[in-house]
Design a protein around this motif. Structure first.
Motif, PDB file in Angstrom:
ATOM      1  N   ASN A  73       0.800  -1.226   0.000  1.00 17.29           N
ATOM      2  CA  ASN A  73       0.000   0.000   0.000  1.00 17.29           C
ATOM      3  C   ASN A  73       0.830   1.273   0.000  1.00 17.29           C
ATOM      4  OD1 ASN A  73       1.019  -0.093   2.564  1.00 17.29           O
ATOM      5  ND2 ASN A  73      -0.957  -0.210   3.619  1.00 17.29           N
ATOM      6  N   TYR A  74       2.142   1.132  -0.160  1.00 18.98           N
ATOM      7  CA  TYR A  74       3.003   2.312  -0.137  1.00 18.98           C
ATOM      8  C   TYR A  74       4.076   2.159  -1.199  1.00 18.98           C
ATOM      9  CZ  TYR A  74       6.339   5.781   1.630  1.00 18.98           C
ATOM     10  OH  TYR A  74       7.199   6.840   1.751  1.00 18.98           O
ATOM     11  N   PHE A 129      17.214  -6.142   0.604  1.00 16.93           N
ATOM     12  CA  PHE A 129      16.909  -5.995   2.020  1.00 16.93           C
ATOM     13  C   PHE A 129      17.614  -7.055   2.853  1.00 16.93           C
ATOM     14  CE2 PHE A 129      14.641  -5.086   5.764  1.00 16.93           C
ATOM     15  CZ  PHE A 129      14.147  -6.266   6.289  1.00 16.93           C
ATOM     16  N   GLN A 145       7.159   2.494  12.506  1.00 20.83           N
ATOM     17  CA  GLN A 145       6.339   1.675  11.635  1.00 20.83           C
ATOM     18  C   GLN A 145       4.896   2.145  11.769  1.00 20.83           C
ATOM     19  OE1 GLN A 145       7.036  -2.357  12.877  1.00 20.83           O
ATOM     20  NE2 GLN A 145       8.530  -2.645  11.254  1.00 20.83           N
ATOM     21  N   GLY A 146       4.107   1.794  10.813  1.00 16.97           N
ATOM     22  CA  GLY A 146       2.684   2.097  10.922  1.00 16.97           C
ATOM     23  C   GLY A 146       2.292   3.429  10.344  1.00 16.97           C
ATOM     24  N   SER A 147       3.225   4.234   9.937  1.00 20.62           N
ATOM     25  CA  SER A 147       2.881   5.522   9.347  1.00 20.62           C
ATOM     26  C   SER A 147       3.610   5.660   8.019  1.00 20.62           C
ATOM     27  CB  SER A 147       3.265   6.668  10.271  1.00 20.62           C
ATOM     28  OG  SER A 147       4.658   6.695  10.463  1.00 20.62           O
ATOM     29  N   PHE A 148       3.079   6.479   7.164  1.00 24.85           N
ATOM     30  CA  PHE A 148       3.677   6.658   5.845  1.00 24.85           C
ATOM     31  C   PHE A 148       4.774   7.723   5.917  1.00 24.85           C
ATOM     32  CE2 PHE A 148       0.941   3.986   3.334  1.00 24.85           C
ATOM     33  CZ  PHE A 148      -0.189   3.873   4.116  1.00 24.85           C
ATOM     34  N   GLU A 172      15.450  -5.523   9.340  1.00 25.70           N
ATOM     35  CA  GLU A 172      14.856  -4.319   9.879  1.00 25.70           C
ATOM     36  C   GLU A 172      14.708  -4.457  11.388  1.00 25.70           C
ATOM     37  OE1 GLU A 172      10.773  -3.732   8.825  1.00 25.70           O
ATOM     38  OE2 GLU A 172      10.765  -1.625   9.402  1.00 25.70           O
ATOM     39  N   ASN A 178      11.867  -7.849  10.587  1.00 29.95           N
ATOM     40  CA  ASN A 178      11.858  -8.538   9.305  1.00 29.95           C
ATOM     41  C   ASN A 178      13.277  -8.924   8.929  1.00 29.95           C
ATOM     42  OD1 ASN A 178       8.962  -8.239   8.114  1.00 29.95           O
ATOM     43  ND2 ASN A 178       9.471  -6.197   8.842  1.00 29.95           N
ATOM     44  N   LYS A 222       2.961  -0.701   4.499  1.00 26.37           N
ATOM     45  CA  LYS A 222       3.492   0.231   5.494  1.00 26.37           C
ATOM     46  C   LYS A 222       3.094  -0.202   6.884  1.00 26.37           C
ATOM     47  CE  LYS A 222       6.164   3.681   6.111  1.00 26.37           C
ATOM     48  NZ  LYS A 222       7.589   3.522   5.765  1.00 26.37           N
ATOM     49  N   GLY A 223       4.092  -0.269   7.751  1.00 23.79           N
ATOM     50  CA  GLY A 223       3.833  -0.669   9.125  1.00 23.79           C
ATOM     51  C   GLY A 223       3.954  -2.156   9.343  1.00 23.79           C
ATOM     52  N   ASN A 224       4.234  -2.878   8.266  1.00 23.38           N
ATOM     53  CA  ASN A 224       4.273  -4.333   8.397  1.00 23.38           C
ATOM     54  C   ASN A 224       5.489  -4.941   7.730  1.00 23.38           C
ATOM     55  OD1 ASN A 224       3.578  -6.942   8.952  1.00 23.38           O
ATOM     56  ND2 ASN A 224       1.892  -7.044   7.502  1.00 23.38           N
ATOM     57  N   THR A 225       5.808  -4.464   6.545  1.00 20.41           N
ATOM     58  CA  THR A 225       6.931  -5.043   5.821  1.00 20.41           C
ATOM     59  C   THR A 225       7.915  -3.943   5.428  1.00 20.41           C
ATOM     60  OG1 THR A 225       5.894  -4.792   3.640  1.00 20.41           O
ATOM     61  CG2 THR A 225       5.428  -6.820   4.848  1.00 20.41           C
ATOM     62  N   PRO A 226       9.181  -4.300   5.210  1.00 18.32           N
ATOM     63  CA  PRO A 226      10.163  -3.304   4.793  1.00 18.32           C
ATOM     64  C   PRO A 226       9.993  -2.956   3.319  1.00 18.32           C
ATOM     65  CG  PRO A 226      11.160  -5.468   4.827  1.00 18.32           C
ATOM     66  CD  PRO A 226       9.762  -5.638   5.373  1.00 18.32           C
ATOM     67  N   LEU A 227      10.673  -1.900   2.900  1.00 15.91           N
ATOM     68  CA  LEU A 227      10.656  -1.524   1.488  1.00 15.91           C
ATOM     69  C   LEU A 227      11.372  -2.584   0.660  1.00 15.91           C
ATOM     70  CD1 LEU A 227      11.555   2.273   1.721  1.00 15.91           C
ATOM     71  CD2 LEU A 227       9.337   1.302   1.104  1.00 15.91           C
ATOM     72  N   VAL A 228      10.720  -3.032  -0.409  1.00 18.13           N
ATOM     73  CA  VAL A 228      11.343  -3.931  -1.375  1.00 18.13           C
ATOM     74  C   VAL A 228      11.576  -3.111  -2.637  1.00 18.13           C
ATOM     75  CG1 VAL A 228      11.083  -6.009  -2.780  1.00 18.13           C
ATOM     76  CG2 VAL A 228      10.241  -5.970  -0.421  1.00 18.13           C
ATOM     77  N   PHE A 229      12.808  -3.059  -3.097  1.00 20.17           N
ATOM     78  CA  PHE A 229      13.179  -2.179  -4.196  1.00 20.17           C
ATOM     79  C   PHE A 229      13.273  -2.922  -5.526  1.00 20.17           C
ATOM     80  CE2 PHE A 229      14.334   1.880  -2.312  1.00 20.17           C
ATOM     81  CZ  PHE A 229      14.437   1.556  -0.970  1.00 20.17           C
ATOM     82  N   ARG A 265       0.375   6.487  -2.022  1.00 19.28           N
ATOM     83  CA  ARG A 265      -0.303   5.461  -1.245  1.00 19.28           C
ATOM     84  C   ARG A 265      -1.373   4.802  -2.098  1.00 19.28           C
ATOM     85  NH1 ARG A 265      -1.340   8.994   4.289  1.00 19.28           N
ATOM     86  NH2 ARG A 265       0.654  10.099   4.229  1.00 19.28           N
ATOM     87  N   LEU A 280      18.942  -2.591  -4.527  1.00 21.60           N
ATOM     88  CA  LEU A 280      18.995  -2.572  -3.064  1.00 21.60           C
ATOM     89  C   LEU A 280      18.302  -3.823  -2.545  1.00 21.60           C
ATOM     90  CD1 LEU A 280      17.912   1.130  -2.860  1.00 21.60           C
ATOM     91  CD2 LEU A 280      20.064   0.298  -1.932  1.00 21.60           C
ATOM     92  N   SER A 300      16.628  -0.029   8.962  1.00 22.24           N
ATOM     93  CA  SER A 300      16.714  -1.122   8.005  1.00 22.24           C
ATOM     94  C   SER A 300      18.084  -1.120   7.353  1.00 22.24           C
ATOM     95  CB  SER A 300      15.641  -0.979   6.912  1.00 22.24           C
ATOM     96  OG  SER A 300      14.350  -1.037   7.461  1.00 22.24           O
ATOM     97  N   TYR A 331      20.391  -2.498   3.927  1.00 22.67           N
ATOM     98  CA  TYR A 331      20.317  -2.958   2.556  1.00 22.67           C
ATOM     99  C   TYR A 331      21.725  -3.176   2.012  1.00 22.67           C
ATOM    100  CZ  TYR A 331      15.425  -1.528   2.548  1.00 22.67           C
ATOM    101  OH  TYR A 331      14.077  -1.410   2.833  1.00 22.67           O
TER     102      TYR A 331
END
Lengths: 112, 114
Positions: free
Chosen positions: A31-32, B45, B97-100, B48, B56, A95-102, A51, B43, B33, B35
């Protein structure tokens, strides 16, 4: 887990032209979707993000579009300038659950 | 406000040795995190951390490990170094976490294994 594919890997455009970079993601729960720009020898920096509740976002010459149904998103740069030359990375996360995957990056060269 | 600081900036190690890299996040950021960046692979991962807990983990062998301290500083360790571990290692911090919120990257540590 999430997988992000990015195309093209290299892109050359004439100054003033537009550039488009496309990414697809695999996890429908993502979602992000941020985009990072990395200039030579420097750290990646966020240039724009979107988003999942938004279809398009624009910031001056940069815009990002998101198609949740097709699970793809794109970066659009208009009126390119030499300083836009860099490597661009797309990413996805829940967002809030998983890390960024690039994605693996796109090297953009703007030719003056 | 100081940015994300990584030390050292450059390292040269020999195969079989181990190495520890450090990352100090932006003040107030609790998520860190790590990388690995290599040419052509982008990049990738590693792991984290949030509030001293690993949240993670990526698909790297057990030779790669990390930890986070109570002040949010983080370290990553690579044991029994291989030539293929040569890369730029980047850490990124975000508020929570939890916010954008934006993830801010450090300058990276360039590790060369010879």
């Amino acid at each position: 887990g999430e997988n992000v594919e990015q195309h093209p890997s290299t892109l050359s455009v004439q100054e003033g032209d537009s550039a488009v970079i496309k990414c697809t993601y695999s996890d429908s729960a993502s979602n992000y979707f941020p985009w990072y720009k990395q200039e030579l020898g420097k750290r990646p920096q966020l240039i724009i993000d979107i988003r999942s509740n938004v279809g398009e976002k624009k910031d001056q010459r940069i815009a990002v579009t998101l198609n949740k149904t097709a699970k793809h998103f794109s970066l659009h740069i208009t009126e390119t300038q030499p300083e836009d030359s860099a490597v661009y990375f797309c990413a996805a996360s829940i967002k809030g659950n998983t890390p960024l995957v690039f994605g693996k990056g796109t090297r953009l060269s703007v030719i003056a | 406000k100081a940015g994300v600081t990584q030390t050292p900036r450059y390292l040269i190690k020999t195969r079989g040795q181990q190495v520890t890299l450090s990352c100090s996040p932006i003040s107030g950021h609790r998520s860190v995190s790590w990388y690995q960046q290599t040419p052509g692979q982008g990049l990738q991962f590693l792991f984290e951390y949030f509030s001293e807990t690993q949240r993670n983990k990526g698909n790297f062998p057990g030779r790669f490990s990390g930890r986070q301290f109570s002040n949010s500083r983080s370290e990553m360790n690579v044991s029994t170094l291989e030539l293929g571990d040569s890369a730029l290692y980047l850490c990124a911090s975000s508020f929570e976490q939890g916010s954008f919120t934006e993830a801010f990257f450090g300058q990276g540590t360039r590790l060369t294994v010879v």
